[in-house]
Write a protein that holds these residues in place. Structure first.
Motif, mmCIF file in Angstrom:
data_model
loop_
_atom_site.group_PDB
_atom_site.id
_atom_site.type_symbol
_atom_site.label_atom_id
_atom_site.label_comp_id
_atom_site.label_asym_id
_atom_site.label_seq_id
_atom_site.Cartn_x
_atom_site.Cartn_y
_atom_site.Cartn_z
ATOM 1 N N THR A 168 -14.896 1.154 46.905
ATOM 2 C CA THR A 168 -13.799 1.105 45.944
ATOM 3 C C THR A 168 -13.706 2.479 45.276
ATOM 4 O O THR A 168 -14.609 3.305 45.429
ATOM 5 C CB THR A 168 -14.068 0.037 44.879
ATOM 6 N N PRO A 169 -12.644 2.740 44.495
ATOM 7 C CA PRO A 169 -12.585 4.042 43.813
ATOM 8 C C PRO A 169 -13.821 4.349 42.982
ATOM 9 O O PRO A 169 -14.280 5.493 42.950
ATOM 10 C CB PRO A 169 -11.327 3.925 42.952
ATOM 11 N N ASN A 170 -14.373 3.351 42.301
ATOM 12 C CA ASN A 170 -15.597 3.588 41.532
ATOM 13 C C ASN A 170 -16.798 3.754 42.444
ATOM 14 O O ASN A 170 -17.653 4.606 42.225
ATOM 15 C CB ASN A 170 -15.857 2.438 40.555
ATOM 16 N N LYS A 217 -17.286 7.177 44.432
ATOM 17 C CA LYS A 217 -17.650 8.358 43.656
ATOM 18 C C LYS A 217 -19.112 8.720 43.906
ATOM 19 O O LYS A 217 -19.460 9.898 44.070
ATOM 20 C CB LYS A 217 -17.429 8.115 42.161
ATOM 21 N N PRO A 269 -10.712 9.846 43.834
ATOM 22 C CA PRO A 269 -10.588 8.553 44.520
ATOM 23 C C PRO A 269 -9.631 7.585 43.820
ATOM 24 O O PRO A 269 -8.971 6.769 44.472
ATOM 25 C CB PRO A 269 -12.023 8.018 44.514
ATOM 26 N N TRP A 270 -9.556 7.674 42.504
ATOM 27 C CA TRP A 270 -8.632 6.810 41.769
ATOM 28 C C TRP A 270 -7.189 7.213 42.027
ATOM 29 O O TRP A 270 -6.314 6.346 42.171
ATOM 30 C CB TRP A 270 -8.944 6.861 40.276
ATOM 31 N N ARG A 272 -6.100 8.812 44.691
ATOM 32 C CA ARG A 272 -5.889 8.446 46.093
ATOM 33 C C ARG A 272 -5.581 6.964 46.227
ATOM 34 O O ARG A 272 -4.743 6.556 47.032
ATOM 35 C CB ARG A 272 -7.149 8.804 46.890
ATOM 36 N N GLY A 273 -6.254 6.142 45.423
ATOM 37 C CA GLY A 273 -6.079 4.702 45.504
ATOM 38 C C GLY A 273 -4.703 4.211 45.088
ATOM 39 O O GLY A 273 -4.299 3.102 45.458
ATOM 40 N N SER A 310 -10.042 14.986 49.579
ATOM 41 C CA SER A 310 -10.234 13.917 50.560
ATOM 42 C C SER A 310 -10.679 14.444 51.913
ATOM 43 O O SER A 310 -11.356 13.729 52.669
ATOM 44 C CB SER A 310 -8.936 13.120 50.734
#
Length: 235
Positions: free
Chosen positions: A28-30, A33, A189-190, A192-193, A220
């Motif tokens: 997941t985004p978290n 990381k 990542p957040w 990107r999500g 990325s």
């Protein structure tokens, strides 16, 4: 497994190599990381998948490491003074890993605190607000079909935060300038999500944020990101 025997979580997720960092997570985004940071820092680790489908995060073993029942969490068998340490909260883990390896965070105090500032920007702003947007826009859309307020509220806030990033990155390759840091790993990542996970390109008009989009692409495409974005792998 003497160094890990004090951690009940290892009973549910036994370590194959108890001498390396144990990661308990999902992509997941978290979660990513930490896997991206571990890949960037080339720190040996072993990844364990915490399945939300079977409520692994609510198991007594997982709660023994993170009572807040959120991923990611880690155990480092060789923590400070070679003492095992367990950690949760992705921002804290990023800071710990960067300091352990002596990379991904500036050495000078001003640069260090500025980097931490942007990690906190993600922890306190980007993560919660983007997460709320995704919840109402995608996962709970049926529950708010007759109430536009939640999506409108979090759309507005998500775009505001993207604007903050756009301004920061106008004359920079990365959040801290030319140096890639845990601030980038915390945030990209957040962002990107928003498209990759929430399919919200049009609603958020992501094309307005050209500098941010280019930055997300740079982050990325790093080899460590390509690998870390898929960790832990599906069983």
């Amino acid at each position: 497994m003497p160094r890990l025997s004090a951690f009940p979580i290892t009973q549910k997720w036994p370590a194959q190599n108890p001498d390396v960092i144990q990661l308990y997570s999902l992509p997941t985004p978290n979660g990513v990381k930490v896997s991206i940071a571990l890949e960037e820092l080339e720190l040996p680790y072993e990844a364990h998948r915490v399945s939300f489908d079977t409520d692994d995060q609510m198991s007594p073993e997982f709660l023994s490491l993170n009572p807040n029942n959120k991923i990611p969490a880690i155990i480092d068998p060789h923590g400070p003074d070679d003492t095992p340490i367990g950690l949760f909260e992705s921002g804290a883990i990023l800071l710990y890993l960067a300091e352990k390896a002596g990379r991904l965070i500036p050495n000078d105090p001003i640069g260090r605190y500025e980097t931490i500032q942007w990690v906190m920007f993600q922890v306190g702003g980007v993560g919660p607000m983007f997460g709320q947007f995704g919840h109402f826009y995608k996962y709970a859309a049926d529950k708010v079909a007759n109430n536009s307020y939640p999506v409108e509220r979090y759309t507005k806030e998500a775009r505001r935060l993207l604007g903050v990033l756009e301004g920061r990155l106008l004359d920079r390759q990365f959040i801290m300038g030319d140096e890639y840091t845990i601030a980038d790993i915390a945030i990209f990542p957040w962002v990107r999500g928003l498209s990759n996970g929430y399919d919200a390109e049009e609603t958020l008009r992501l094309s307005d944020f050209k500098v941010v989009n280019a930055w997300v692409k740079r982050c990325s495409e790093r080899p460590a990101s390509v690998k870390g974005l898929t960790v832990p792998a599906k069983n």
